[in-house]
Write a protein that holds these residues in place. Structure first.
Motif, PDB file in Angstrom:
ATOM      1  N   GLN A 164      -7.668   5.714  12.694  1.00  0.00           N
ATOM      2  CA  GLN A 164      -7.045   4.785  13.655  1.00  0.00           C
ATOM      3  C   GLN A 164      -6.791   3.409  13.039  1.00  0.00           C
ATOM      4  O   GLN A 164      -6.942   2.362  13.678  1.00  0.00           O
ATOM      5  N   LEU A 165      -6.424   3.396  11.764  1.00  0.00           N
ATOM      6  CA  LEU A 165      -6.232   2.129  11.047  1.00  0.00           C
ATOM      7  C   LEU A 165      -5.030   1.363  11.582  1.00  0.00           C
ATOM      8  O   LEU A 165      -3.959   1.930  11.794  1.00  0.00           O
ATOM      9  N   GLU A 166      -5.218   0.069  11.780  1.00  0.00           N
ATOM     10  CA  GLU A 166      -4.112  -0.847  12.064  1.00  0.00           C
ATOM     11  C   GLU A 166      -3.911  -1.716  10.830  1.00  0.00           C
ATOM     12  O   GLU A 166      -4.887  -2.159  10.226  1.00  0.00           O
ATOM     13  N   ALA A 167      -2.654  -1.958  10.460  1.00  0.00           N
ATOM     14  CA  ALA A 167      -2.359  -2.742   9.252  1.00  0.00           C
ATOM     15  C   ALA A 167      -1.620  -4.026   9.627  1.00  0.00           C
ATOM     16  O   ALA A 167      -0.727  -4.021  10.479  1.00  0.00           O
ATOM     17  N   PHE A 168      -2.005  -5.139   8.975  1.00  0.00           N
ATOM     18  CA  PHE A 168      -1.403  -6.436   9.246  1.00  0.00           C
ATOM     19  C   PHE A 168      -1.098  -7.153   7.931  1.00  0.00           C
ATOM     20  O   PHE A 168      -1.878  -7.065   6.984  1.00  0.00           O
ATOM     21  N   THR A 169       0.018  -7.880   7.906  1.00  0.00           N
ATOM     22  CA  THR A 169       0.334  -8.739   6.761  1.00  0.00           C
ATOM     23  C   THR A 169      -0.343 -10.093   6.970  1.00  0.00           C
ATOM     24  O   THR A 169      -0.299 -10.648   8.067  1.00  0.00           O
ATOM     25  N   PRO A 175       0.823  -1.203   0.000  1.00  0.00           N
ATOM     26  CA  PRO A 175       0.000   0.000   0.000  1.00  0.00           C
ATOM     27  C   PRO A 175       0.863   1.260   0.000  1.00  0.00           C
ATOM     28  O   PRO A 175       2.006   1.248   0.477  1.00  0.00           O
ATOM     29  N   LEU A 176       0.306   2.303  -0.547  1.00  0.00           N
ATOM     30  CA  LEU A 176       1.026   3.572  -0.574  1.00  0.00           C
ATOM     31  C   LEU A 176       1.195   4.101   0.846  1.00  0.00           C
ATOM     32  O   LEU A 176       0.288   4.022   1.670  1.00  0.00           O
ATOM     33  N   LYS A 177       2.382   4.657   1.107  1.00  0.00           N
ATOM     34  CA  LYS A 177       2.646   5.190   2.455  1.00  0.00           C
ATOM     35  C   LYS A 177       1.653   6.286   2.817  1.00  0.00           C
ATOM     36  O   LYS A 177       1.231   6.406   3.964  1.00  0.00           O
ATOM     37  N   LYS A 178       1.269   7.086   1.824  1.00  0.00           N
ATOM     38  CA  LYS A 178       0.338   8.187   2.096  1.00  0.00           C
ATOM     39  C   LYS A 178      -1.011   7.640   2.565  1.00  0.00           C
ATOM     40  O   LYS A 178      -1.610   8.164   3.506  1.00  0.00           O
ATOM     41  N   PHE A 179      -1.495   6.554   1.902  1.00  0.00           N
ATOM     42  CA  PHE A 179      -2.777   5.979   2.308  1.00  0.00           C
ATOM     43  C   PHE A 179      -2.693   5.464   3.743  1.00  0.00           C
ATOM     44  O   PHE A 179      -3.567   5.749   4.571  1.00  0.00           O
ATOM     45  N   LEU A 180      -1.641   4.696   4.043  1.00  0.00           N
ATOM     46  CA  LEU A 180      -1.504   4.148   5.386  1.00  0.00           C
ATOM     47  C   LEU A 180      -1.389   5.259   6.427  1.00  0.00           C
ATOM     48  O   LEU A 180      -1.991   5.197   7.503  1.00  0.00           O
ATOM     49  N   HIS A 181      -0.612   6.302   6.099  1.00  0.00           N
ATOM     50  CA  HIS A 181      -0.419   7.411   7.026  1.00  0.00           C
ATOM     51  C   HIS A 181      -1.746   8.126   7.284  1.00  0.00           C
ATOM     52  O   HIS A 181      -2.141   8.363   8.428  1.00  0.00           O
TER      53      HIS A 181
END
Length: 420
Positions: A164-169, A151-157
């Motif tokens: 308050q998104l948490e991201a997991f592989t 994912p794009l860093k901007k979207f995750l940021h």
């Protein structure tokens, strides 16, 4: 060909009651037009308030569609969870896909900017999660991604900062392992209320988005367990079931809507949540559910008055699980589910589409909420017997948050003995 993206929306409501598209309660002594939470939260509340009319419109439009799809079944869902998840998805959407999502959430993009929408949802989540509100309300979002998808860093940021998104592989090639990872996370976040949200996962999935809201509150005036007794509940003309019916005599906020032929009782939780219990006269449910709009709630709120009554209300647990792609498509959110989808703001490439949307909500109603308050107060009773209001046939339960005027949950209870 588009890659599949699962979006999973989930929520849990526990011991329900709430305050919502309504003005502050009369008992607080506020003018009905006074946005009392400005005093405490300033700019945050102003941004949040901009969303209120749109979120209310979305909630009742969605309710109408769901009731048409399941006319004689229990319904329970969280409009604020669905709208929050799709607003977050709009962060990564582009062109028509993005405008369809935001307009499907009932935003008029000539009147409100996209930036204001995201800021409003950010502030809404923050205000709903405030520990001082007296109820437990946790909201959050998580994204599960295959290792190959960057994912794009901007979207995750932005998604982390705003939602308050948490991201997991996640290894979607091993569906059982992926399901366990996702379900364990959701179960933990909803304190065990939402279990087995995802199943039969497609190994072609590359990303799953999960949104949750968990609610737990105490009744301001708890019911006494010893007053609960089995009584009859009339599901329809030919079906009667026995339910544990809670009972309390006292003064309650009450209104009878002659136009819609329904009785409205408002029960408060400690803190910022309130519930509208709506009992249509027999045969009038269809009329009520198809004409319910935010202005109706406003009118009820404006006309509530304290009345002495003997109240019977069932003790029950229900949950609702919905695959809501069709419902949202009817509301104008179409392209994101097709090969026309443009979610290039998530990964930088346009080959993603949403293949599945699952929404699950759960609700427990019992005597205490959670724990009865330690303080006791004596009700002064008149000698004559008060009128009895008994919720012994299908009714609506609307849960609102007073501080943000948000619709947390909408339920239609047709048969309280059916749990899902």
């Amino acid at each position: 060909m588009k890659t599949t993206l699962y979006i999973s929306l989930l929520l849990a409501g526990l011991h329900a009651v709430a305050h919502g598209q309504l003005p502050p309660s009369h008992r607080n002594g506020h003018d009905s037009n006074e946005p009392k939470h400005h005093i405490h939260h300033g700019d945050e509340a102003i941004a949040c308030l901009k969303l209120v009319p749109n979120n209310a419109d979305f909630a009742f439009q969605f309710f109408k569609e769901v009731t048409l799809e399941a006319p004689n079944k229990n319904i329970f869902f969280s409009p604020v969870s669905i709208s929050t998840a799709f607003a977050m998805l709009a962060l990564g959407a582009r062109s028509t896909t993005q405008s369809q999502i935001l307009e499907g959430l009932t935003f008029n993009l000539t009147e409100i900017q996209e930036k204001e929408i995201h800021e409003g949802f950010h502030n809404l989540m923050h205000m709903l999660s405030h520990p001082e509100s007296g109820v437990q309300l946790n909201m959050g979002n998580a994204i599960f991604l295959t290792e190959k998808l960057k994912p794009l860093k901007k979207f995750l940021h932005d998604a982390k900062a705003l939602y308050q998104l948490e991201a997991f592989t996640t290894d979607f090639n091993n569906p059982m392992k992926a399901e366990k990872q996702i379900n364990d996370y959701i179960e933990m976040k909803t304190h065990g209320k939402i279990t087995n949200l995802v199943k039969d996962m497609d190994p072609q999935t590359v990303m799953l988005l999960a949104s949750f809201v968990f609610f737990k509150g105490n009744w301001e005036k708890p019911f006494k367990p010893e007053d609960t007794e089995e009584r009859e509940f009339f599901v329809d003309a030919g079906t009667t079931v026995k339910v544990p019916m809670m009972h309390q005599t006292g003064r309650f906020d009450f209104y009878f809507d002659e136009e819609l032929s329904c009785t409205v009782v408002q029960l408060h939780y400690n803190g910022s949540a309130t519930a509208f219990l709506v009992l249509p006269e027999k045969g009038k449910m269809k009329q009520l559910e198809q004409t319910l709009v935010k202005e109706t709630i406003q009118e009820w709120s404006d006309h509530l008055f304290q009345s002495l009554m003997s109240l019977y209300f069932p003790k029950f647990s229900i949950s609702g699980t919905y695959e809501i792609m069709n419902t949202l498509s009817k509301m104008g959110i179409v392209d994101v589910f097709t090969n026309q989808a443009d979610l290039s703001g998530i990964t930088g490439a346009p080959e993603l589409k949403v293949s599945k949307v699952v929404h699950k909500a759960a609700l427990d109603v019992d005597e205490r909420g959670t724990e009865a308050a330690a303080a006791t107060a004596a009700e002064i009773m008149t000698v004559s017997l008060p009128p009895t209001i008994e919720f012994n046939h299908p009714f609506l339960m609307l849960i609102f948050d007073r501080d943000t005027n948000s619709t947390l949950f909408i339920g239609k209870i047709v048969n309280p003995t059916i749990t899902s």
